[in-house]
Enzyme design. Structure first.
Site, PDB file in Angstrom:
ATOM      1  N   HIS A   1      -8.287  -3.126  -7.947  1.00 28.41           N
ATOM      2  CA  HIS A   1      -8.031  -2.628  -6.149  1.00 28.41           C
ATOM      3  C   HIS A   1      -9.250  -2.774  -5.336  1.00 28.41           C
ATOM      4  O   HIS A   1     -10.268  -1.414  -5.661  1.00 28.41           O
ATOM      5  CB  HIS A   1      -7.424  -1.361  -6.638  1.00 28.41           C
TER       6      HIS A   1
ATOM      7  N   TYR B   1     -17.667  13.525 -13.998  1.00 32.59           N
ATOM      8  CA  TYR B   1     -17.653  15.081 -15.276  1.00 32.59           C
ATOM      9  C   TYR B   1     -15.540  14.816 -15.049  1.00 32.59           C
ATOM     10  O   TYR B   1     -15.983  15.816 -16.392  1.00 32.59           O
ATOM     11  CB  TYR B   1     -17.585  16.120 -14.501  1.00 32.59           C
TER      12      TYR B   1
ATOM     13  N   ARG C   1       0.818  -1.132  -0.447  1.00 33.23           N
ATOM     14  CA  ARG C   1      -0.151  -0.005   0.020  1.00 33.23           C
ATOM     15  C   ARG C   1       0.893   1.219   0.302  1.00 33.23           C
ATOM     16  O   ARG C   1       0.544   2.165  -0.998  1.00 33.23           O
ATOM     17  CB  ARG C   1      -1.254  -0.566   1.205  1.00 33.23           C
TER      18      ARG C   1
END
Length: 746
Positions: free
Chosen positions: A82, A126, A36
């Protein structure tokens, strides 16, 4: 009903809580460190970044294609590779697209991806994105078995364990992360410099750190700025893998018509949000913590342009900027902690040379694996070409076999000595391909493949050839990121500079003349300008109050207030209330104990004469009386029953002390007989049988002793010959000259 003990959920196992907790926390810690938070030294990526780029590659979002919604990419990443929150994945993707966060962005974003002011990106429904050429360079070789693949978390698909490309991403883009018990912080660097150093390591694997630093000058931040550390300091950080870099904003002074000036800040340190920086500077102005700065304006568009205006044109620009460097993020320290996962997935802190060497070693592995993969492809193709040539030479018979035989494949294998793959390829050939079966073309392709095969075998058999090939490939990609390109040009200057100096109070405050008035009841104020001190009596006071001290000073002065218990307090002249009204109680500014016996500006003289009512005293350096807190500083310790009587500045040319007691006896002795102390009771200035000290001062013997005559005319009388009153320190003295004031004060 019997309990099924074979069911693990029905089995109860006693286990010590501390060991159970430690085992589980260790698993979590290792997962955080290796999967990580820490980047791999070979491609410089964390798993989330690697999976983002891999998902975009599978979506064919290369630089030449159109953009796709980020929501699509994030959905693929969290659905296939993931299993984490969509917002965290999108935040990681946004960072990969920010040109002010990454030196070489890996994602080409379209839409609002945030800005250097600290504003967030628009929602992923967007925004749109595709890969940059840098990302393509980083992933080059994924289709050529250059790296290993592993199954995804649900076992349905596979993903690469790391990326094989020739772009030095770890050091070029840097990384930061906090794991469990360890962290990493790697600033970005210039890719061309890193590739130059890597080429040198390919040629000279034993090259030392100094040789590496001959190519890598220092960090190269996307936001520019100036690294001001010394070469020795930079070298130490890179050799140990731990340290930091002081980064300062880039600025220039612009002269205005009429003699004024202002400063333009065009680059700010890496990681600093421009909006918060401007708020911090504006806060200094509003809180009057940096009085020499008048205003700040943000005139930025695509480029940063912060305008700083001084309070007065007489302010020194370097002084103003030094103050801002100390007080704001116009100068910051970027840490270096080169803590990464090595090829064995073990975290450790590397030096710059070790990190580059590990990346170069990885590139040798990639080169060999790509070459072996290409050899396997050539062997497959050459096998098919041999079959096609046989088919071309026996085309009519092949067609006849296919038309007449129920099982043509074994017949062809037996008759023409073909392999199973060759026979299958001939049978799967389309009719339109028959026109391309020309013997010369087939043999030409086979010869070319045989030549390439021989070259690859030579390459795999020779370490020297591998080094030559790797240098050539690195030089080719180095041209793409060279200093002459817009992306590759170094943005951060490396120029050693002294630390920002501590700005003295007088430099921070605009110097203006004031007249300080302290009343008998302890009310203090500062009138603008140097007014007539004799008019202090005419100033407004509360009923029953009147002037105690009045003198001229500057706003840059520190004022020393002495109490009769021997304690000294410090007041900033610039912080005194204005002249309108009665002022403010001085006790509201300091924790005053006792009665006020003296108030003098620290700039009046480097030394002062202190004397108590019992006639003891000493010389004090003015600097030793300055206190930093409201509680002040204990300087004189009067004996029991005595109090501090007076504080008088000593002029540079004064060489004698004059003391007069309540008994009207005057004594004159050399100043050298009075000791200089930092703190204490002092020595006996004058001896008394009755009463105590009335007044004392220092003067210059060859000029004589002067005092003010009584009356409205304010005349001054001078006694030139003081020989009659000269004696050793501690003597009783004699009656003063005729005309000496009746109040026994000079």
């Amino acid at each position: 009903m019997a309990t099924d003990l074979s069911d693990p959920f029905n089995a109860i196992v006693d286990h010590p809580f501390d060991s159970a907790l430690s085992e589980r926390y260790l698993v979590y810690a290792l997962s955080t460190i290796t999967a990580r938070s820490l980047p791999d030294v070979r491609d410089g990526l964390k798993p989330v970044h690697r999976r983002l780029l891999w998902a975009m590659r599978l979506l064919k979002l290369d630089p030449a294609s159109g953009y796709k919604k980020c929501a699509r990419v994030v959905g693929d990443v969290i659905g296939k590779y993931h299993p984490h929150g969509d917002q965290s994945v999108y935040d990681a993707m946004v960072r990969l697209a920010q040109s002010f966060a990454l030196r070489y962005p890996l994602v080409d974003g379209q839409g609002n991806f945030g800005n250097i002011d600290g504003d967030n990106a628009a929602a992923y429904r967007y925004t749109e994105a595709r890969l940059t050429q840098v990302a393509m360079d980083l992933m080059a070789g994924l289709d050529e078995d250059a790296v290993d693949y592993k199954l995804t978390y649900n076992g349905e698909e596979s993903e690469p364990e790391l990326f094989p490309g020739l772009f030095p991403n770890l050091l070029a883009n840097g990384a930061s992360g906090i794991a469990v018990g360890m962290a990493t912080s790697i600033p970005p660097h210039n890719a061309a410099e890193l590739l130059d150093a890597a080429i040198m390591l390919v040629e000279q694997p034993e090259a030392d750190d100094a040789a590496i630093l001959g190519h890598v000058k220092g960090p190269d931040f996307p936001t520019g700025g100036v690294v001001i550390d010394s070469a020795a300091g930079i070298a130490e950080s890179y050799v140990t893998g731990r340290g930091g870099f002081r980064v300062r904003s880039k600025w220039e002074m612009v002269r205005e018509k009429g003699g004024g000036w202002h400063v333009i800040v065009s680059e700010i340190p890496y990681g600093v949000q421009k909006g918060k920086l401007i708020e911090a500077v504006a806060g200094l102005i509003n809180d009057k913590k940096f009085p020499i700065l008048g205003d700040i304006r943000d005139e930025s568009d695509a480029d940063i342009r912060i305008v700083l205006e001084p309070r007065s044109r007489t302010v020194d620009p370097q002084t103003m900027m030094d103050g801002l460097f100390r007080l704001t993020d116009l100068e910051t320290r970027i840490p270096l902690n080169l803590n990464v996962l090595d090829k064995d997935r073990t975290p450790r802190v590397m030096s710059l040379r070790e990190a580059l060497s590990a990346w170069v070693d990885h590139q040798f592995v990639v080169l060999r694996r790509r070459s072996e993969h290409r050899l396997a492809k050539i062997a497959d193709r050459m096998e098919l070409l041999s079959g096609y040539i046989i088919a071309f030479l026996n085309l009519d018979r092949v067609i006849a076999i296919i038309r007449t035989e129920d099982e043509p494949k074994p017949v062809m294998i037996a008759e023409f000595e073909l392999t199973d793959r060759q026979a299958e390829a001939i049978l799967n050939m389309r009719l339109r391909s028959l026109r391309r079966l020309e013997e010369m073309e087939l043999r030409k392709e086979r010869d070319a493949l045989e030549k390439e095969q021989a070259e690859l075998n030579l390459l795999l058999g020779s370490e020297a050839r591998q080094r030559t090939r790797l240098k050539r490939d690195m030089a080719k990609i180095r041209d793409r990121y060279g200093p002459e390109t817009a992306l590759g040009k170094r943005r951060t200057l490396v120029e050693e500079a002294a630390p920002a100096r501590e700005i003295p109070l007088e430099a921070m405050i605009e110097r203006e003349p004031i007249t300080v008035i302290l009343s008998q009841r302890g009310w203090i104020r500062a009138m603008k300008g140097h007014g007539d001190l004799t008019a202090a009596d005419a100033a407004k006071f509360k009923e029953g109050d009147g002037p105690l001290f009045a003198f001229h000073a500057q706003t840059t002065d520190k004022l020393l207030l002495a109490a009769d218990n021997g304690r000294f307090y410090t007041l900033g002249a610039d912080k005194l209330p204005g002249g309108r009204g009665f002022g403010e109680p001085v006790r509201s500014m300091i924790d005053l104990e006792g009665e006020i016996v003296g108030l003098v500006p620290a700039s009046a003289s480097p030394r002062m004469l202190l004397a108590a009512t019992d006639g003891r005293g000493f010389v004090l350096r003015t600097a030793d009386a300055i206190a930093e807190t409201r509680k002040g500083k204990q300087v004189m310790n009067p004996r029991t029953g005595a109090r501090l009587k007076l504080v008088r500045p000593i002029a540079q040319t004064d060489d004698y002390v004059a003391a007069v007691g309540d008994n009207r006896k005057l004594l004159v002795f050399p100043l050298t007989e009075l000791g200089e102390l930092v703190r204490g009771q002092g020595v006996q200035i004058q001896r008394y049988r009755d009463g105590g000290l009335s007044d004392a001062r220092t003067f210059r013997l060859d000029e004589g002793l002067s005092w003010t005559m009584g009356g409205d005319q304010g005349r001054t009388r001078t006694e030139a010959d003081m020989g009659s009153w000269r004696a050793a320190r501690g003597a009783a003295g004699r009656m003063p000259p005729t005309g000496f004031p009746r109040d026994n004060r000079f």
